[in-house]
Design a protein around this motif. Structure first.
Motif, PDB file in Angstrom:
ATOM      1  N   TRP A 254       0.861  -1.182   0.000  1.00 14.83           N
ATOM      2  CA  TRP A 254       0.000   0.000   0.000  1.00 14.83           C
ATOM      3  C   TRP A 254       0.900   1.235   0.000  1.00 14.83           C
TER       4      TRP A 254
ATOM      5  N   GLU B   1      -6.085   7.746  -2.932  1.00 16.91           N
ATOM      6  CA  GLU B   1      -6.178   7.211  -1.577  1.00 16.91           C
ATOM      7  C   GLU B   1      -5.888   5.720  -1.500  1.00 16.91           C
TER       8      GLU B   1
ATOM      9  N   GLU C 261       0.821   4.368   0.535  1.00 18.69           N
ATOM     10  CA  GLU C 261      -0.033   5.392   1.140  1.00 18.69           C
ATOM     11  C   GLU C 261       0.546   6.786   0.943  1.00 18.69           C
TER      12      GLU C 261
END
Length: 450
Positions: free
Chosen positions: A101, A112, A103
């Motif tokens: 991920w 997102e 982020e």
């Protein structure tokens, strides 16, 4: 009465009609019309197992040491190469690579839910392992059956040669690789050399190497290992299946993948097709193929709605593995992109180098080909094609450690024609505490404002 266990099987089939069929243990790469083949599975037999049962089986096999099912490829053996004997499988438990991920990096793009599929975290450092385990396993079985295969050969821009050499070395099968001289990284070159392959560095580009390997496979009893051999695709297709499995069988909105010889694009779609056809999922993601602006025949074709496809002379690019102007699998890739509402976008040398550096600053360590995909993601996010809430998966095809020369030249600002916007050169100073302390505090303030 005891029910008979379903027997799964697959075969080669031509893309052109009327479609010709061949057994998987035949040494054949094209049909009689010169068209590419594909591996076709008996879907009726596969449907005899319910979707829930397939999911359960794949989950039970994942990350185990039960031979050969602990592999991310061979854990899906029935969907890949059902007729292969387990004793002939050559595996290094490839697959099951991290889905990261991103982020912090995603926030910088306004996304997102951005994920990076780190296919370079594997034995030889690239996604090529996924396909090579299948191809070399079949060669091992053919040789066990007495077929006169003297060696296995490929043309390569680096990663294919590394995978072929490693898997052949594990199987005690001779391997031969043809590389464009001085056009791949030192780390990529040393891999097949270390694994004992016969390495030819030729004064040509990838397309020229491909012509040579075609000749030796046709005339000299050498087995062809490039992606025009559709056995490779069967292993590479598992990356799409694995991504969906890692999301608990939920399909992302977008998958972005770099394109050179274009076998990876068609392979990605093929794996997703099987998930849909066998009822494990009920929708398709959209696929984006990212190309270098220096080697962009698919992008140019996309600009004309794929009505015309013309090979080009690929120009040098930092993304050397996709420096291919005449991709073998373009027809399969176009078909895949049409079915998956696909997009083809390109990135310049400056864009790919800058984006790789930006992403590295957030904890990644990207190869230049991943830099191409990330630059394309930035473009699509800016254009509003990718929405902030979309789940986007970028397939990172190789480990950044294979391209340390690219990274070093970037941070020392020595890449011709590229302005290093995010350089981080080492600071060379005398070993004097006071001088080091003063410089350190000054750099902290300049860089972080603290």
């Amino acid at each position: 009465m005891r029910l008979r266990r379903p027997r799964y099987h697959a075969w080669f089939e031509g893309l052109k009609q009327p479609a010709e069929r061949y057994a998987l243990d035949e040494v054949v790469y094209c049909d009689s019309q010169g068209g590419l083949l594909q591996v076709v599975h008996d879907m009726k037999a596969l449907r005899s197992k319910r979707p829930r049962a397939w999911k359960k089986l794949f989950e039970e096999r994942a990350h185990r040491n039960d031979w050969p099912y602990g592999s991310g490829v061979w854990g899906k053996k029935e969907w890949v190469l059902p007729q292969i004997e387990d004793d002939n499988i050559v595996s290094m438990f490839e697959g099951h690579t991290n889905l990261f991920w991103a982020e912090r990096y995603g926030r910088s793009l306004g996304l997102e839910d951005l994920w990076i599929k780190l296919c370079g975290v594997t034995h030889t450092g690239s996604f090529k392992d996924l396909g090579m385990t299948v191809l070399v396993s079949m060669v091992k079985q053919l040789r066990a059956q007495g077929r006169p295969i003297r060696a296995v050969a490929c043309a390569s821009t680096g990663d294919t040669s590394a995978a072929l050499a490693a898997y052949c070395a594990a199987a005690d099968i001779p391997s031969i690789v043809f590389l464009p001289r001085d056009k791949i990284s030192l780390a990529q070159l040393i891999q097949p050399i270390s694994n004992g392959a016969m390495v030819f560095a030729l004064d040509t580009d990838f397309d020229g190497c491909m012509e040579i390997v075609r000749e030796v496979s046709q005339r000299d009893g050498i087995y062809l290992a490039n992606s025009m051999n559709s056995l490779r695709i069967e292993g590479q297709k598992t990356v799409g299946i694995e991504i969906v499995q890692q999301f608990d069988w939920e399909v992302p909105d977008w998958i972005v993948i770099p394109g050179g010889n274009l076998g990876n694009v068609s392979a990605l779609a093929k794996g997703l097709d099987m998930l849909i056809e066998l009822g494990l999922v009920n929708r398709r993601p959209r696929i984006v193929c990212a190309q270098s602006a220096q080697a962009n025949p698919l992008y140019l074709s996309y600009q004309r709605n794929f009505e015309v496809f013309e090979p080009i002379a690929a120009r040098p690019t930092l993304a050397s593995a996709i420096q291919i102007g005449n991709p073998v699998s373009w027809e399969k890739a176009v078909d895949a992109l049409r079915r998956y509402d696909g997009i083809v976008e390109q990135a310049t040398e400056s864009e790919l180098a800058t984006e790789a550096a930006r992403a590295d600053r957030t904890g990644l360590f990207n190869c230049p080909h991943t830099g191409v995909t990330l630059a394309v993601v930035r473009k699509l996010a800016r254009a509003g094609t990718l929405r902030s809430s979309d789940r986007v998966v970028v397939i990172s095809t190789a480990h950044g450690l294979k391209f340390t020369d690219f990274k070093l030249r970037y941070h020392t600002m020595k890449i011709d024609g590229v302005v290093s916007e995010h350089p981080n050169p080492q600071i060379e100073m005398p070993a004097d505490y006071q001088a080091v302390r003063d410089r350190m505090l000054r750099e902290i303030e300049l860089r972080f404002g603290a």
